[in-house]
Design a protein around this motif. Structure first.
Motif, PDB file in Angstrom:
ATOM      1  N   LYS A   8       0.833  -1.195   0.000  1.00  0.00           N
ATOM      2  CA  LYS A   8       0.000   0.000   0.000  1.00  0.00           C
ATOM      3  C   LYS A   8       0.869   1.246   0.000  1.00  0.00           C
ATOM      4  CE  LYS A   8      -3.694  -2.306   2.453  1.00  0.00           C
ATOM      5  NZ  LYS A   8      -4.375  -2.517   3.716  1.00  0.00           N
ATOM      6  N   PRO A  10       2.812   4.748  -1.280  1.00  0.00           N
ATOM      7  CA  PRO A  10       3.684   5.081  -2.415  1.00  0.00           C
ATOM      8  C   PRO A  10       4.389   3.870  -3.025  1.00  0.00           C
ATOM      9  CG  PRO A  10       4.012   6.653  -0.644  1.00  0.00           C
ATOM     10  CD  PRO A  10       3.111   5.557  -0.099  1.00  0.00           C
ATOM     11  N   SER A  12       3.356   1.072  -3.667  1.00  0.00           N
ATOM     12  CA  SER A  12       2.522   0.315  -4.609  1.00  0.00           C
ATOM     13  C   SER A  12       2.790   0.725  -6.051  1.00  0.00           C
ATOM     14  CB  SER A  12       1.033   0.489  -4.262  1.00  0.00           C
ATOM     15  OG  SER A  12       0.621   1.829  -4.476  1.00  0.00           O
ATOM     16  N   TYR A  13       3.371   1.894  -6.255  1.00  0.00           N
ATOM     17  CA  TYR A  13       3.705   2.370  -7.603  1.00  0.00           C
ATOM     18  C   TYR A  13       5.042   1.829  -8.116  1.00  0.00           C
ATOM     19  CZ  TYR A  13       0.095   6.011  -7.314  1.00  0.00           C
ATOM     20  OH  TYR A  13      -1.086   6.684  -7.225  1.00  0.00           O
ATOM     21  N   SER A  16       5.402  -0.483 -11.376  1.00  0.00           N
ATOM     22  CA  SER A  16       5.089   0.196 -12.642  1.00  0.00           C
ATOM     23  C   SER A  16       6.122   1.266 -12.970  1.00  0.00           C
ATOM     24  CB  SER A  16       3.675   0.782 -12.625  1.00  0.00           C
ATOM     25  OG  SER A  16       3.527   1.740 -11.614  1.00  0.00           O
ATOM     26  N   ILE A  17       6.710   1.894 -11.951  1.00  0.00           N
ATOM     27  CA  ILE A  17       7.765   2.887 -12.182  1.00  0.00           C
ATOM     28  C   ILE A  17       8.980   2.205 -12.803  1.00  0.00           C
ATOM     29  CG2 ILE A  17       9.428   4.418 -11.034  1.00  0.00           C
ATOM     30  CD1 ILE A  17       7.150   5.047  -8.988  1.00  0.00           C
ATOM     31  N   LYS A  20       8.082   1.189 -16.451  1.00  0.00           N
ATOM     32  CA  LYS A  20       7.908   2.297 -17.386  1.00  0.00           C
ATOM     33  C   LYS A  20       9.211   3.035 -17.693  1.00  0.00           C
ATOM     34  CE  LYS A  20       5.118   6.268 -18.506  1.00  0.00           C
ATOM     35  NZ  LYS A  20       3.824   6.889 -18.369  1.00  0.00           N
ATOM     36  N   GLY A  56       2.276  11.494 -10.666  1.00  0.00           N
ATOM     37  CA  GLY A  56       1.983  10.474  -9.647  1.00  0.00           C
ATOM     38  C   GLY A  56       3.193   9.637  -9.290  1.00  0.00           C
ATOM     39  N   HIS A  57       3.947   9.239 -10.301  1.00  0.00           N
ATOM     40  CA  HIS A  57       5.146   8.441 -10.049  1.00  0.00           C
ATOM     41  C   HIS A  57       6.201   9.250  -9.303  1.00  0.00           C
ATOM     42  CE1 HIS A  57       4.191   5.429 -13.514  1.00  0.00           C
ATOM     43  NE2 HIS A  57       3.554   5.133 -12.392  1.00  0.00           N
ATOM     44  N   ALA A  60       5.084   9.752  -5.667  1.00  0.00           N
ATOM     45  CA  ALA A  60       5.211   8.523  -4.878  1.00  0.00           C
ATOM     46  C   ALA A  60       6.667   8.262  -4.492  1.00  0.00           C
ATOM     47  CB  ALA A  60       4.650   7.334  -5.666  1.00  0.00           C
TER      48      ALA A  60
END
Length: 71
Positions: A8, A10, A12-13, A16-17, A20, A56-57, A60
Protein backbone atom coordinates in the motif's frame (compact mmCIF):
# COMPACT_ATOMS: atom_id res chain seq x y z
CA UNK A 1 4.93 -9.18 5.32
CA UNK A 2 3.08 -12.16 3.90
CA UNK A 3 2.97 -12.67 0.15
CA UNK A 4 -0.81 -12.35 0.15
CA UNK A 5 -0.67 -8.86 1.67
CA UNK A 6 -0.97 -6.06 -0.86
CA UNK A 7 1.64 -3.30 -0.88
CA UNK A 8 0.00 0.00 0.00
CA UNK A 9 0.94 3.65 -0.21
CA UNK A 10 3.68 5.08 -2.42
CA UNK A 11 5.50 1.74 -2.72
CA UNK A 12 2.52 0.32 -4.61
CA UNK A 13 3.70 2.37 -7.60
CA UNK A 14 7.24 0.94 -7.60
CA UNK A 15 6.71 -2.02 -10.00
CA UNK A 16 5.09 0.20 -12.64
CA UNK A 17 7.77 2.89 -12.18
CA UNK A 18 10.54 0.35 -12.78
CA UNK A 19 8.74 -1.07 -15.81
CA UNK A 20 7.91 2.30 -17.39
CA UNK A 21 11.24 4.10 -16.85
CA UNK A 22 13.65 1.13 -16.94
CA UNK A 23 15.51 2.06 -13.77
CA UNK A 24 15.45 0.39 -10.34
CA UNK A 25 13.78 2.30 -7.51
CA UNK A 26 17.15 2.81 -5.84
CA UNK A 27 18.27 4.86 -8.88
CA UNK A 28 15.45 7.34 -8.27
CA UNK A 29 15.97 7.35 -4.50
CA UNK A 30 19.64 8.26 -5.01
CA UNK A 31 18.62 11.24 -7.15
CA UNK A 32 16.04 12.31 -4.56
CA UNK A 33 18.46 12.00 -1.63
CA UNK A 34 20.91 14.26 -3.50
CA UNK A 35 18.33 17.08 -3.42
CA UNK A 36 19.09 17.90 0.21
CA UNK A 37 17.26 20.96 1.47
CA UNK A 38 14.69 21.07 -1.35
CA UNK A 39 10.98 20.86 -0.62
CA UNK A 40 8.90 17.83 -1.60
CA UNK A 41 7.25 19.54 -4.58
CA UNK A 42 10.57 21.00 -5.80
CA UNK A 43 11.93 17.46 -6.04
CA UNK A 44 8.76 16.25 -7.76
CA UNK A 45 9.16 19.06 -10.31
CA UNK A 46 12.82 18.09 -10.89
CA UNK A 47 11.90 14.47 -11.58
CA UNK A 48 9.14 15.52 -13.97
CA UNK A 49 11.13 18.17 -15.85
CA UNK A 50 14.57 16.57 -15.92
CA UNK A 51 13.73 12.87 -16.03
CA UNK A 52 10.29 12.80 -17.67
CA UNK A 53 8.42 11.10 -14.84
CA UNK A 54 4.69 11.54 -14.51
CA UNK A 55 3.38 13.48 -11.52
CA UNK A 56 1.98 10.47 -9.65
CA UNK A 57 5.15 8.44 -10.05
CA UNK A 58 7.41 11.34 -9.06
CA UNK A 59 5.25 12.15 -6.05
CA UNK A 60 5.21 8.52 -4.88
CA UNK A 61 9.00 8.24 -5.15
CA UNK A 62 9.60 11.48 -3.25
CA UNK A 63 7.07 10.61 -0.52
CA UNK A 64 8.56 7.15 0.03
CA UNK A 65 12.16 8.37 -0.02
CA UNK A 66 11.56 11.27 2.36
CA UNK A 67 9.65 8.95 4.71
CA UNK A 68 12.67 6.59 4.69
CA UNK A 69 15.05 9.39 5.63
CA UNK A 70 12.88 10.55 8.54
CA UNK A 71 12.76 7.15 10.23
Amino acid sequence: MRETEKVKGPASYFPSIEKKYGQPIEHWKTIIRAQDGKAHMQIVALLKETHGLGHGHANALVAATLADTKS
